[in-house]
Design a protein around this motif. Structure first.
Motif, PDB file in Angstrom:
ATOM      1  N   GLU A  96       0.830  -1.217   0.000  1.00 31.07           N
ATOM      2  CA  GLU A  96       0.000   0.000   0.000  1.00 31.07           C
ATOM      3  C   GLU A  96       0.860   1.262   0.000  1.00 31.07           C
ATOM      4  O   GLU A  96       1.635   1.506   0.918  1.00 31.07           O
ATOM      5  CB  GLU A  96      -0.955  -0.027   1.211  1.00 31.07           C
ATOM      6  CG  GLU A  96      -1.943   1.134   1.261  1.00 31.07           C
ATOM      7  CD  GLU A  96      -2.992   1.119   0.127  1.00 31.07           C
ATOM      8  OE1 GLU A  96      -3.071   0.140  -0.639  1.00 31.07           O
ATOM      9  OE2 GLU A  96      -3.734   2.109   0.014  1.00 31.07           O
ATOM     10  N   LYS A  97       0.726   2.023  -1.057  1.00 32.57           N
ATOM     11  CA  LYS A  97       1.318   3.363  -1.198  1.00 32.57           C
ATOM     12  C   LYS A  97       2.787   3.464  -0.782  1.00 32.57           C
ATOM     13  O   LYS A  97       3.143   4.247   0.122  1.00 32.57           O
ATOM     14  CB  LYS A  97       0.453   4.368  -0.443  1.00 32.57           C
ATOM     15  CG  LYS A  97      -0.983   4.357  -0.954  1.00 32.57           C
ATOM     16  CD  LYS A  97      -1.887   5.398  -0.361  1.00 32.57           C
ATOM     17  CE  LYS A  97      -3.270   5.292  -0.969  1.00 32.57           C
ATOM     18  NZ  LYS A  97      -4.362   5.305  -0.067  1.00 32.57           N
ATOM     19  N   PRO A  98       3.664   2.680  -1.406  1.00 33.78           N
ATOM     20  CA  PRO A  98       5.084   2.773  -1.045  1.00 33.78           C
ATOM     21  C   PRO A  98       5.728   4.044  -1.602  1.00 33.78           C
ATOM     22  O   PRO A  98       5.314   4.549  -2.653  1.00 33.78           O
ATOM     23  CB  PRO A  98       5.686   1.534  -1.732  1.00 33.78           C
ATOM     24  CG  PRO A  98       4.791   1.291  -2.905  1.00 33.78           C
ATOM     25  CD  PRO A  98       3.405   1.717  -2.489  1.00 33.78           C
ATOM     26  N   ASP A  99       6.741   4.550  -0.908  1.00 36.15           N
ATOM     27  CA  ASP A  99       7.528   5.666  -1.451  1.00 36.15           C
ATOM     28  C   ASP A  99       8.165   5.196  -2.756  1.00 36.15           C
ATOM     29  O   ASP A  99       8.523   4.012  -2.875  1.00 36.15           O
ATOM     30  CB  ASP A  99       8.629   6.065  -0.463  1.00 36.15           C
ATOM     31  CG  ASP A  99       8.026   6.723   0.769  1.00 36.15           C
ATOM     32  OD1 ASP A  99       6.897   7.248   0.664  1.00 36.15           O
ATOM     33  OD2 ASP A  99       8.675   6.669   1.834  1.00 36.15           O
ATOM     34  N   PRO A 100       8.339   6.106  -3.711  1.00 30.51           N
ATOM     35  CA  PRO A 100       8.872   5.711  -5.020  1.00 30.51           C
ATOM     36  C   PRO A 100      10.167   4.895  -4.924  1.00 30.51           C
ATOM     37  O   PRO A 100      10.335   3.908  -5.651  1.00 30.51           O
ATOM     38  CB  PRO A 100       9.106   7.051  -5.723  1.00 30.51           C
ATOM     39  CG  PRO A 100       8.075   7.952  -5.134  1.00 30.51           C
ATOM     40  CD  PRO A 100       7.918   7.528  -3.707  1.00 30.51           C
ATOM     41  N   GLU A 101      11.051   5.253  -4.005  1.00 22.26           N
ATOM     42  CA  GLU A 101      12.335   4.512  -3.941  1.00 22.26           C
ATOM     43  C   GLU A 101      12.176   3.099  -3.364  1.00 22.26           C
ATOM     44  O   GLU A 101      13.069   2.265  -3.508  1.00 22.26           O
ATOM     45  CB  GLU A 101      13.417   5.330  -3.216  1.00 22.26           C
ATOM     46  CG  GLU A 101      13.205   5.657  -1.762  1.00 22.26           C
ATOM     47  CD  GLU A 101      12.276   6.866  -1.537  1.00 22.26           C
ATOM     48  OE1 GLU A 101      12.137   7.264  -0.384  1.00 22.26           O
ATOM     49  OE2 GLU A 101      11.664   7.375  -2.512  1.00 22.26           O
ATOM     50  N   PRO A 159      -4.780  -2.736  11.772  1.00 19.12           N
ATOM     51  CA  PRO A 159      -4.580  -1.523  10.983  1.00 19.12           C
ATOM     52  C   PRO A 159      -3.221  -1.541  10.281  1.00 19.12           C
ATOM     53  O   PRO A 159      -2.252  -2.056  10.821  1.00 19.12           O
ATOM     54  CB  PRO A 159      -4.622  -0.398  12.026  1.00 19.12           C
ATOM     55  CG  PRO A 159      -5.187  -0.998  13.260  1.00 19.12           C
ATOM     56  CD  PRO A 159      -4.939  -2.469  13.212  1.00 19.12           C
ATOM     57  N   GLY A 160      -3.173  -1.002   9.095  1.00 17.35           N
ATOM     58  CA  GLY A 160      -1.931  -0.922   8.323  1.00 17.35           C
ATOM     59  C   GLY A 160      -1.575   0.520   8.053  1.00 17.35           C
ATOM     60  O   GLY A 160      -1.713   1.371   8.933  1.00 17.35           O
ATOM     61  N   LYS A 161      -1.167   0.807   6.826  1.00 17.19           N
ATOM     62  CA  LYS A 161      -0.771   2.166   6.429  1.00 17.19           C
ATOM     63  C   LYS A 161      -1.831   3.181   6.876  1.00 17.19           C
ATOM     64  O   LYS A 161      -3.034   2.930   6.750  1.00 17.19           O
ATOM     65  CB  LYS A 161      -0.641   2.170   4.902  1.00 17.19           C
ATOM     66  CG  LYS A 161      -0.188   3.476   4.323  1.00 17.19           C
ATOM     67  CD  LYS A 161       1.268   3.418   3.959  1.00 17.19           C
ATOM     68  CE  LYS A 161       1.755   4.726   3.381  1.00 17.19           C
ATOM     69  NZ  LYS A 161       3.198   4.744   3.207  1.00 17.19           N
ATOM     70  N   ASP A 162      -1.394   4.288   7.431  1.00 19.09           N
ATOM     71  CA  ASP A 162      -2.267   5.381   7.892  1.00 19.09           C
ATOM     72  C   ASP A 162      -3.257   4.937   8.971  1.00 19.09           C
ATOM     73  O   ASP A 162      -4.313   5.550   9.159  1.00 19.09           O
ATOM     74  CB  ASP A 162      -3.051   6.006   6.718  1.00 19.09           C
ATOM     75  CG  ASP A 162      -2.129   6.576   5.654  1.00 19.09           C
ATOM     76  OD1 ASP A 162      -1.027   7.034   6.010  1.00 19.09           O
ATOM     77  OD2 ASP A 162      -2.499   6.534   4.464  1.00 19.09           O
ATOM     78  N   GLY A 163      -2.954   3.835   9.662  1.00 20.34           N
ATOM     79  CA  GLY A 163      -3.814   3.380  10.755  1.00 20.34           C
ATOM     80  C   GLY A 163      -5.133   2.789  10.297  1.00 20.34           C
ATOM     81  O   GLY A 163      -6.052   2.585  11.086  1.00 20.34           O
ATOM     82  N   GLU A 164      -5.264   2.499   8.981  1.00 21.61           N
ATOM     83  CA  GLU A 164      -6.525   1.970   8.452  1.00 21.61           C
ATOM     84  C   GLU A 164      -6.382   0.493   8.093  1.00 21.61           C
ATOM     85  O   GLU A 164      -5.274   0.025   7.791  1.00 21.61           O
ATOM     86  CB  GLU A 164      -6.922   2.749   7.195  1.00 21.61           C
ATOM     87  CG  GLU A 164      -7.209   4.217   7.479  1.00 21.61           C
ATOM     88  CD  GLU A 164      -7.702   4.957   6.245  1.00 21.61           C
ATOM     89  OE1 GLU A 164      -7.571   4.420   5.127  1.00 21.61           O
ATOM     90  OE2 GLU A 164      -8.231   6.065   6.423  1.00 21.61           O
ATOM     91  N   VAL A 165      -7.496  -0.240   8.110  1.00 21.98           N
ATOM     92  CA  VAL A 165      -7.470  -1.632   7.657  1.00 21.98           C
ATOM     93  C   VAL A 165      -7.386  -1.608   6.130  1.00 21.98           C
ATOM     94  O   VAL A 165      -8.311  -1.155   5.455  1.00 21.98           O
ATOM     95  CB  VAL A 165      -8.741  -2.393   8.123  1.00 21.98           C
ATOM     96  CG1 VAL A 165      -8.680  -3.837   7.645  1.00 21.98           C
ATOM     97  CG2 VAL A 165      -8.876  -2.325   9.636  1.00 21.98           C
ATOM     98  N   GLN A 166      -6.269  -2.061   5.604  1.00 30.27           N
ATOM     99  CA  GLN A 166      -6.004  -1.946   4.170  1.00 30.27           C
ATOM    100  C   GLN A 166      -6.400  -3.224   3.435  1.00 30.27           C
ATOM    101  O   GLN A 166      -5.992  -4.326   3.814  1.00 30.27           O
ATOM    102  CB  GLN A 166      -4.514  -1.650   3.924  1.00 30.27           C
ATOM    103  CG  GLN A 166      -4.044  -0.328   4.509  1.00 30.27           C
ATOM    104  CD  GLN A 166      -4.677   0.893   3.822  1.00 30.27           C
ATOM    105  OE1 GLN A 166      -5.321   0.776   2.774  1.00 30.27           O
ATOM    106  NE2 GLN A 166      -4.507   2.058   4.430  1.00 30.27           N
ATOM    107  N   LEU A 167      -7.162  -3.042   2.359  1.00 35.24           N
ATOM    108  CA  LEU A 167      -7.540  -4.192   1.528  1.00 35.24           C
ATOM    109  C   LEU A 167      -6.288  -4.847   0.930  1.00 35.24           C
ATOM    110  O   LEU A 167      -6.201  -6.070   0.824  1.00 35.24           O
ATOM    111  CB  LEU A 167      -8.487  -3.723   0.420  1.00 35.24           C
ATOM    112  CG  LEU A 167      -9.088  -4.807  -0.467  1.00 35.24           C
ATOM    113  CD1 LEU A 167      -9.919  -5.792   0.350  1.00 35.24           C
ATOM    114  CD2 LEU A 167      -9.958  -4.195  -1.571  1.00 35.24           C
TER     115      LEU A 167
END
Ligand code: G1P
Length: 298
Positions: free
Chosen positions: A196-201, A228-236
Protein backbone atom coordinates in the motif's frame (compact mmCIF):
# COMPACT_ATOMS: atom_id res chain seq x y z
CA UNK A 1 -27.34 -12.30 -18.54
CA UNK A 2 -26.37 -13.28 -15.01
CA UNK A 3 -22.73 -13.87 -14.25
CA UNK A 4 -22.23 -17.49 -13.22
CA UNK A 5 -19.05 -16.90 -11.23
CA UNK A 6 -19.04 -13.39 -9.75
CA UNK A 7 -22.51 -12.61 -8.41
CA UNK A 8 -21.90 -9.84 -5.87
CA UNK A 9 -20.32 -6.40 -6.15
CA UNK A 10 -19.37 -4.34 -3.11
CA UNK A 11 -19.31 -0.54 -3.52
CA UNK A 12 -17.37 1.10 -0.68
CA UNK A 13 -18.92 4.59 -0.78
CA UNK A 14 -18.65 5.82 2.81
CA UNK A 15 -15.76 8.23 2.07
CA UNK A 16 -16.47 11.91 2.65
CA UNK A 17 -14.78 13.19 -0.50
CA UNK A 18 -12.48 15.62 1.29
CA UNK A 19 -10.35 16.22 -1.82
CA UNK A 20 -13.39 17.76 -3.51
CA UNK A 21 -14.70 19.99 -0.70
CA UNK A 22 -16.74 22.16 -0.68
CA UNK A 23 -18.48 20.45 -3.64
CA UNK A 24 -18.91 17.33 -1.49
CA UNK A 25 -20.09 19.06 1.68
CA UNK A 26 -23.75 18.22 0.98
CA UNK A 27 -23.44 16.11 -2.19
CA UNK A 28 -21.80 12.66 -2.07
CA UNK A 29 -18.84 12.58 -4.44
CA UNK A 30 -20.39 9.58 -6.19
CA UNK A 31 -23.23 11.84 -7.33
CA UNK A 32 -20.95 14.40 -8.96
CA UNK A 33 -21.56 14.31 -12.70
CA UNK A 34 -19.20 13.85 -15.60
CA UNK A 35 -21.28 16.11 -17.87
CA UNK A 36 -24.75 14.66 -17.17
CA UNK A 37 -24.06 11.26 -15.62
CA UNK A 38 -23.18 10.81 -11.93
CA UNK A 39 -20.08 8.74 -11.15
CA UNK A 40 -22.19 6.10 -9.40
CA UNK A 41 -24.20 5.53 -12.59
CA UNK A 42 -21.09 4.65 -14.60
CA UNK A 43 -20.22 2.06 -11.94
CA UNK A 44 -23.77 0.65 -11.89
CA UNK A 45 -23.80 0.36 -15.68
CA UNK A 46 -20.46 -1.46 -15.48
CA UNK A 47 -21.64 -4.04 -12.93
CA UNK A 48 -24.93 -4.57 -14.78
CA UNK A 49 -23.01 -5.21 -18.00
CA UNK A 50 -20.96 -7.82 -16.10
CA UNK A 51 -24.16 -9.61 -15.01
CA UNK A 52 -23.79 -8.92 -11.28
CA UNK A 53 -26.86 -10.00 -9.27
CA UNK A 54 -26.39 -8.16 -5.99
CA UNK A 55 -24.84 -4.79 -5.20
CA UNK A 56 -23.89 -3.93 -1.61
CA UNK A 57 -23.31 -0.25 -0.89
CA UNK A 58 -21.17 0.33 2.19
CA UNK A 59 -22.11 3.89 2.92
CA UNK A 60 -22.13 6.65 5.55
CA UNK A 61 -25.20 7.91 7.41
CA UNK A 62 -24.66 11.43 6.02
CA UNK A 63 -24.97 10.24 2.42
CA UNK A 64 -28.73 9.67 2.20
CA UNK A 65 -28.82 11.34 -1.23
CA UNK A 66 -27.13 8.23 -2.61
CA UNK A 67 -30.03 5.92 -1.79
CA UNK A 68 -32.47 8.56 -3.11
CA UNK A 69 -30.59 8.51 -6.38
CA UNK A 70 -30.45 4.72 -6.59
CA UNK A 71 -34.06 3.91 -5.75
CA UNK A 72 -37.17 4.59 -7.81
CA UNK A 73 -39.12 7.85 -7.43
CA UNK A 74 -42.48 6.92 -8.98
CA UNK A 75 -44.02 10.34 -8.25
CA UNK A 76 -41.29 12.15 -10.14
CA UNK A 77 -41.65 9.77 -13.08
CA UNK A 78 -45.44 10.27 -13.14
CA UNK A 79 -45.02 14.04 -13.02
CA UNK A 80 -42.60 13.95 -15.95
CA UNK A 81 -45.07 11.85 -17.94
CA UNK A 82 -47.88 14.34 -17.17
CA UNK A 83 -45.59 17.13 -18.33
CA UNK A 84 -45.09 15.36 -21.65
CA UNK A 85 -41.53 14.22 -20.90
CA UNK A 86 -41.78 10.43 -21.18
CA UNK A 87 -38.17 10.16 -22.36
CA UNK A 88 -36.86 11.58 -19.10
CA UNK A 89 -39.22 9.36 -17.10
CA UNK A 90 -37.74 6.41 -18.99
CA UNK A 91 -34.19 7.47 -18.11
CA UNK A 92 -35.19 7.53 -14.43
CA UNK A 93 -36.77 4.08 -14.74
CA UNK A 94 -33.57 2.72 -16.25
CA UNK A 95 -31.40 4.11 -13.47
CA UNK A 96 -33.59 2.96 -10.53
CA UNK A 97 -31.93 -0.18 -9.24
CA UNK A 98 -35.00 -1.53 -7.44
CA UNK A 99 -37.01 -1.68 -10.67
CA UNK A 100 -34.59 -4.18 -12.16
CA UNK A 101 -33.45 -7.62 -11.14
CA UNK A 102 -30.47 -6.38 -9.13
CA UNK A 103 -30.61 -6.89 -5.33
CA UNK A 104 -29.58 -3.74 -3.52
CA UNK A 105 -28.31 -3.72 0.05
CA UNK A 106 -27.10 -0.75 2.10
CA UNK A 107 -24.65 -1.27 4.96
CA UNK A 108 -23.36 1.56 7.14
CA UNK A 109 -19.71 2.28 7.89
CA UNK A 110 -19.73 4.87 10.68
CA UNK A 111 -16.02 5.54 10.94
CA UNK A 112 -13.53 5.82 8.10
CA UNK A 113 -11.49 2.79 9.16
CA UNK A 114 -10.24 1.98 5.69
CA UNK A 115 -11.16 0.19 2.49
CA UNK A 116 -10.55 -3.21 4.11
CA UNK A 117 -12.96 -2.42 6.94
CA UNK A 118 -15.61 -1.30 4.41
CA UNK A 119 -15.32 -4.56 2.45
CA UNK A 120 -15.50 -6.62 5.65
CA UNK A 121 -18.80 -4.93 6.57
CA UNK A 122 -20.41 -6.45 3.48
CA UNK A 123 -19.46 -9.99 4.49
CA UNK A 124 -22.84 -11.14 5.85
CA UNK A 125 -24.65 -10.10 2.69
CA UNK A 126 -22.53 -11.52 -0.15
CA UNK A 127 -23.72 -14.38 -2.36
CA UNK A 128 -21.59 -17.52 -2.79
CA UNK A 129 -18.39 -17.33 -4.76
CA UNK A 130 -15.82 -14.62 -5.46
CA UNK A 131 -16.90 -11.01 -4.98
CA UNK A 132 -16.19 -7.89 -6.99
CA UNK A 133 -15.18 -4.65 -5.30
CA UNK A 134 -15.78 -1.48 -7.30
CA UNK A 135 -14.57 2.01 -6.34
CA UNK A 136 -16.90 4.36 -8.26
CA UNK A 137 -14.51 7.33 -8.10
CA UNK A 138 -12.08 5.33 -10.22
CA UNK A 139 -13.91 5.97 -13.48
CA UNK A 140 -12.86 3.74 -16.38
CA UNK A 141 -13.99 4.96 -19.80
CA UNK A 142 -13.44 3.95 -23.38
CA UNK A 143 -12.84 0.25 -22.86
CA UNK A 144 -14.84 -2.94 -23.10
CA UNK A 145 -16.14 -2.54 -19.52
CA UNK A 146 -13.44 -3.21 -16.97
CA UNK A 147 -15.46 -5.56 -14.76
CA UNK A 148 -16.73 -7.56 -17.74
CA UNK A 149 -13.16 -7.96 -18.97
CA UNK A 150 -12.06 -9.07 -15.53
CA UNK A 151 -14.86 -11.57 -14.95
CA UNK A 152 -14.06 -13.08 -18.37
CA UNK A 153 -10.36 -13.37 -17.53
CA UNK A 154 -10.85 -14.57 -13.95
CA UNK A 155 -11.43 -18.31 -14.47
CA UNK A 156 -8.30 -18.62 -16.63
CA UNK A 157 -5.91 -16.61 -14.48
CA UNK A 158 -5.46 -19.34 -11.87
CA UNK A 159 -5.53 -16.86 -8.98
CA UNK A 160 -8.20 -16.18 -6.36
CA UNK A 161 -7.50 -12.46 -6.14
CA UNK A 162 -7.52 -10.47 -9.40
CA UNK A 163 -6.84 -6.72 -9.24
CA UNK A 164 -7.21 -4.21 -12.08
CA UNK A 165 -3.81 -2.73 -12.75
CA UNK A 166 -2.11 -0.04 -14.81
CA UNK A 167 1.37 1.36 -15.04
CA UNK A 168 1.91 4.67 -13.21
CA UNK A 169 4.88 7.08 -13.16
CA UNK A 170 7.45 6.13 -10.52
CA UNK A 171 6.86 9.40 -8.66
CA UNK A 172 3.21 8.41 -8.07
CA UNK A 173 3.62 5.00 -6.44
CA UNK A 174 2.77 6.52 -3.05
CA UNK A 175 -0.82 7.09 -4.24
CA UNK A 176 -1.61 3.45 -5.02
CA UNK A 177 -1.35 -0.16 -3.96
CA UNK A 178 1.68 -1.40 -5.95
CA UNK A 179 2.10 -4.96 -7.20
CA UNK A 180 5.26 -6.87 -6.50
CA UNK A 181 5.34 -8.50 -9.93
CA UNK A 182 6.74 -11.98 -10.55
CA UNK A 183 5.86 -12.51 -14.21
CA UNK A 184 3.49 -11.40 -16.94
CA UNK A 185 1.39 -13.46 -19.34
CA UNK A 186 -0.53 -11.24 -21.79
CA UNK A 187 -2.86 -9.07 -19.78
CA UNK A 188 -2.32 -11.04 -16.57
CA UNK A 189 0.44 -9.80 -14.26
CA UNK A 190 1.28 -12.28 -11.52
CA UNK A 191 2.33 -10.87 -8.14
CA UNK A 192 3.57 -12.05 -4.77
CA UNK A 193 2.14 -9.09 -2.86
CA UNK A 194 0.51 -5.68 -3.08
CA UNK A 195 2.19 -2.92 -1.09
CA UNK A 196 0.00 0.00 0.00
CA UNK A 197 1.32 3.36 -1.20
CA UNK A 198 5.08 2.77 -1.05
CA UNK A 199 7.53 5.67 -1.45
CA UNK A 200 8.87 5.71 -5.02
CA UNK A 201 12.33 4.51 -3.94
CA UNK A 202 10.83 1.49 -2.17
CA UNK A 203 8.15 0.59 -4.72
CA UNK A 204 8.46 -3.00 -6.00
CA UNK A 205 7.19 -1.99 -9.48
CA UNK A 206 5.16 0.71 -11.22
CA UNK A 207 2.09 -1.51 -11.63
CA UNK A 208 -0.68 0.10 -9.57
CA UNK A 209 -3.93 -1.37 -8.32
CA UNK A 210 -6.96 0.62 -9.43
CA UNK A 211 -10.48 0.34 -8.10
CA UNK A 212 -11.73 -2.94 -9.55
CA UNK A 213 -11.08 -6.21 -7.73
CA UNK A 214 -12.36 -9.77 -7.94
CA UNK A 215 -11.61 -11.44 -4.64
CA UNK A 216 -11.74 -14.99 -3.39
CA UNK A 217 -14.13 -15.28 -0.39
CA UNK A 218 -11.04 -16.06 1.75
CA UNK A 219 -10.58 -12.27 1.76
CA UNK A 220 -13.16 -11.95 4.56
CA UNK A 221 -11.28 -14.17 7.05
CA UNK A 222 -8.09 -12.36 6.12
CA UNK A 223 -9.73 -8.98 6.74
CA UNK A 224 -11.18 -10.13 10.06
CA UNK A 225 -7.64 -11.04 11.18
CA UNK A 226 -6.06 -7.93 9.72
CA UNK A 227 -4.95 -5.15 12.06
CA UNK A 228 -4.58 -1.52 10.98
CA UNK A 229 -1.93 -0.92 8.32
CA UNK A 230 -0.77 2.17 6.43
CA UNK A 231 -2.27 5.38 7.89
CA UNK A 232 -3.81 3.38 10.75
CA UNK A 233 -6.53 1.97 8.45
CA UNK A 234 -7.47 -1.63 7.66
CA UNK A 235 -6.00 -1.95 4.17
CA UNK A 236 -7.54 -4.19 1.53
CA UNK A 237 -4.10 -4.58 -0.04
CA UNK A 238 -2.69 -6.19 3.15
CA UNK A 239 -5.51 -8.76 3.21
CA UNK A 240 -4.96 -9.47 -0.50
CA UNK A 241 -1.24 -10.00 0.16
CA UNK A 242 -1.96 -12.47 2.95
CA UNK A 243 -3.79 -14.61 0.38
CA UNK A 244 -0.73 -14.90 -1.89
CA UNK A 245 0.46 -18.35 -0.70
CA UNK A 246 -3.02 -19.89 -0.67
CA UNK A 247 -5.23 -18.38 -3.38
CA UNK A 248 -2.67 -16.39 -5.41
CA UNK A 249 -2.66 -12.79 -6.67
CA UNK A 250 -2.72 -11.41 -10.19
CA UNK A 251 -3.18 -8.03 -11.79
CA UNK A 252 -5.28 -7.49 -14.90
CA UNK A 253 -4.27 -4.86 -17.47
CA UNK A 254 -7.66 -3.51 -18.52
CA UNK A 255 -8.29 -1.86 -21.86
CA UNK A 256 -10.03 1.37 -20.80
CA UNK A 257 -8.75 4.69 -19.58
CA UNK A 258 -8.90 5.40 -15.85
CA UNK A 259 -9.68 8.76 -14.26
CA UNK A 260 -9.26 9.49 -10.55
CA UNK A 261 -12.58 11.27 -10.11
CA UNK A 262 -12.01 11.69 -6.38
CA UNK A 263 -9.70 14.54 -7.42
CA UNK A 264 -10.41 17.85 -9.16
CA UNK A 265 -7.95 17.12 -11.97
CA UNK A 266 -9.39 13.67 -12.61
CA UNK A 267 -12.96 14.91 -12.67
CA UNK A 268 -12.02 17.67 -15.11
CA UNK A 269 -10.01 15.28 -17.31
CA UNK A 270 -12.93 12.84 -17.47
CA UNK A 271 -15.34 15.64 -18.35
CA UNK A 272 -13.08 16.89 -21.17
CA UNK A 273 -12.56 13.33 -22.39
CA UNK A 274 -16.31 12.75 -22.68
CA UNK A 275 -16.91 16.16 -24.20
CA UNK A 276 -14.25 15.62 -26.88
CA UNK A 277 -15.86 12.32 -27.83
CA UNK A 278 -19.28 13.93 -28.35
CA UNK A 279 -19.86 16.11 -31.44
CA UNK A 280 -22.61 17.94 -29.53
CA UNK A 281 -19.86 19.79 -27.65
CA UNK A 282 -17.57 20.49 -30.61
CA UNK A 283 -18.49 24.18 -30.59
CA UNK A 284 -17.42 24.48 -26.97
CA UNK A 285 -14.12 22.65 -26.97
CA UNK A 286 -13.40 21.86 -30.62
CA UNK A 287 -10.74 23.41 -32.84
CA UNK A 288 -13.42 25.12 -34.94
CA UNK A 289 -14.41 27.31 -32.03
CA UNK A 290 -11.64 27.83 -29.50
CA UNK A 291 -12.83 28.33 -25.94
CA UNK A 292 -11.74 32.00 -26.04
CA UNK A 293 -14.23 32.73 -28.83
CA UNK A 294 -17.07 30.86 -27.25
CA UNK A 295 -19.97 33.05 -26.23
CA UNK A 296 -22.47 31.22 -24.04
CA UNK A 297 -26.06 31.56 -25.18
CA UNK A 298 -28.74 32.49 -22.66
C1 G1P B 1 -7.33 2.79 -2.66
C2 G1P B 1 -6.48 1.57 -2.36
C3 G1P B 1 -5.22 1.57 -3.21
C4 G1P B 1 -5.60 1.66 -4.68
C5 G1P B 1 -6.47 2.90 -4.91
C6 G1P B 1 -6.99 2.93 -6.34
O1 G1P B 1 -6.66 3.95 -2.21
O2 G1P B 1 -6.17 1.57 -0.97
O3 G1P B 1 -4.48 0.40 -2.98
O4 G1P B 1 -4.43 1.71 -5.47
O5 G1P B 1 -7.63 2.89 -4.05
O6 G1P B 1 -7.69 4.10 -6.59
P1 G1P B 1 -7.36 5.38 -2.02
O7 G1P B 1 -7.18 6.10 -3.32
O8 G1P B 1 -8.80 5.12 -1.71
O9 G1P B 1 -6.63 6.04 -0.91
Amino acid sequence: MKNQIVRTAIFPVAGLGTRLLPATKATPKELLPVIDKPLIQFAIDEVRAAGIERVIFVTHASKTALSRYLMDDARLRERLIRQGKPGLAEVLRDTALDLHDTDVIFVTQHDPDGLGDAVLRARDYVLDGPVAVVLPDDLILDGAGCLSEMTAAYPGCGCGHLVATMQVPKAQTDKYGILSVTRQDGRIVYARSVVEKPDPEKAPSQMAAVGRYILDPAIFDALARQGPGKDGEVQLTDAITSGAPTVGIAGFRFSGRRFDCGSKRGLLAATLFRARADPAYADIIGEAAPVTNFIPVG
